[in-house]
Design an enzyme around this catalytic site. Structure first.
Site, short mmCIF file in Angstrom:
data_model
loop_
_atom_site.label_atom_id
_atom_site.label_comp_id
_atom_site.label_asym_id
_atom_site.label_seq_id
_atom_site.Cartn_x
_atom_site.Cartn_y
_atom_site.Cartn_z
N ASN A 119 43.07 34.77 48.69
CA ASN A 119 43.21 35.21 50.08
C ASN A 119 41.96 35.81 50.27
OD1 ASN A 119 46.10 34.40 50.15
ND2 ASN A 119 46.40 36.41 49.07
N HIS A 124 39.39 38.16 43.89
CA HIS A 124 40.41 37.83 42.64
C HIS A 124 41.18 36.44 43.03
CE1 HIS A 124 42.41 40.42 45.97
NE2 HIS A 124 43.55 39.54 45.65
P1 AMP Z 1 45.64 40.17 48.05
O1 AMP Z 1 46.74 40.69 48.75
O2 AMP Z 1 45.38 38.70 48.03
O3 AMP Z 1 44.33 40.97 48.04
O4 AMP Z 1 46.25 40.31 46.44
C1 AMP Z 1 46.05 41.68 45.99
C2 AMP Z 1 47.18 41.67 44.88
O5 AMP Z 1 46.96 42.83 43.91
C3 AMP Z 1 48.68 41.87 45.25
O6 AMP Z 1 49.44 40.70 44.79
C4 AMP Z 1 48.88 43.31 44.76
O7 AMP Z 1 50.55 43.29 44.36
C5 AMP Z 1 48.14 43.32 43.56
N1 AMP Z 1 47.81 44.75 43.00
C6 AMP Z 1 47.33 45.79 43.77
N2 AMP Z 1 47.25 46.81 43.15
C7 AMP Z 1 47.41 46.53 41.55
C8 AMP Z 1 47.19 46.80 40.67
N3 AMP Z 1 47.00 48.33 40.44
N4 AMP Z 1 47.57 46.43 39.53
C9 AMP Z 1 47.98 45.05 39.57
N5 AMP Z 1 48.14 44.38 40.78
C10 AMP Z 1 47.61 45.24 41.83
#
Ligand code: AMP
Length: 114
Positions: free
Chosen positions: A87, A100
């Site tokens: 995204n 990511h």
């Molecule tokens: P996006 O919304 O594409 O930016 O994805 C960010 C992702 O990071 C989401 O799916 C969240 O659930 C995940 N996320 C946020 N904080 C953490 C964390 N501390 N550890 C693991 N995943 C996380």
């Protein structure tokens, strides 16, 4: 980068369920999984988003994609099928502004994504 949760995970300052890591990338489980297997692949270097990448990031981007495949193999979803998602920008649903790749699998995937 200060205040970036994924930089802090890469530095070992925030706990995460790390699948594997090396000097360039870290792979860990998403805390709010959208599929039975939901992994995140990040570069250790802070890059805010896919939109912020430059031609000189080509090798890093290739590494991230190869790592996504390796993550799928190690998680046991390479044969059944997996999806890789990036995204880029709030309008696309990006909520953490450190580049990511999501690696999702373990259930049938619909198309198009929402
Ligand atoms: P996006 O919304 O594409 O930016 O994805 C960010 C992702 O990071 C989401 O799916 C969240 O659930 C995940 N996320 C946020 N904080 C953490 C964390 N501390 N550890 C693991 N995943 C996380």
């Amino acid at each position: 980068m200060d205040g970036c949760v994924f930089c802090r995970i890469a530095a070992g300052e925030v706990a995460a369920r790390v699948l594997f890591a090396d000097e360039e990338v870290v792979v860990f489980h998403d805390t709010a999984p959208r599929a039975p297997t939901h992994l995140l692949v990040i570069p250790r270097r802070h890059v805010p988003s896919l939109a912020a990448t430059l031609p000189e990031d080509a090798a890093l981007l290739g590494r991230l994609m190869l790592t996504a495949t390796e993550a799928a193999r190690r998680a046991g979803i390479a044969e059944s099928g997996f999806r890789v998602v990036a995204n880029s920008g709030a309008g696309a649903g990006q909520s953490v502004f450190h580049l990511h790749l999501h690696v999702l699998g373990g259930r049938p995937m619909g198309w198009p994504p929402g």
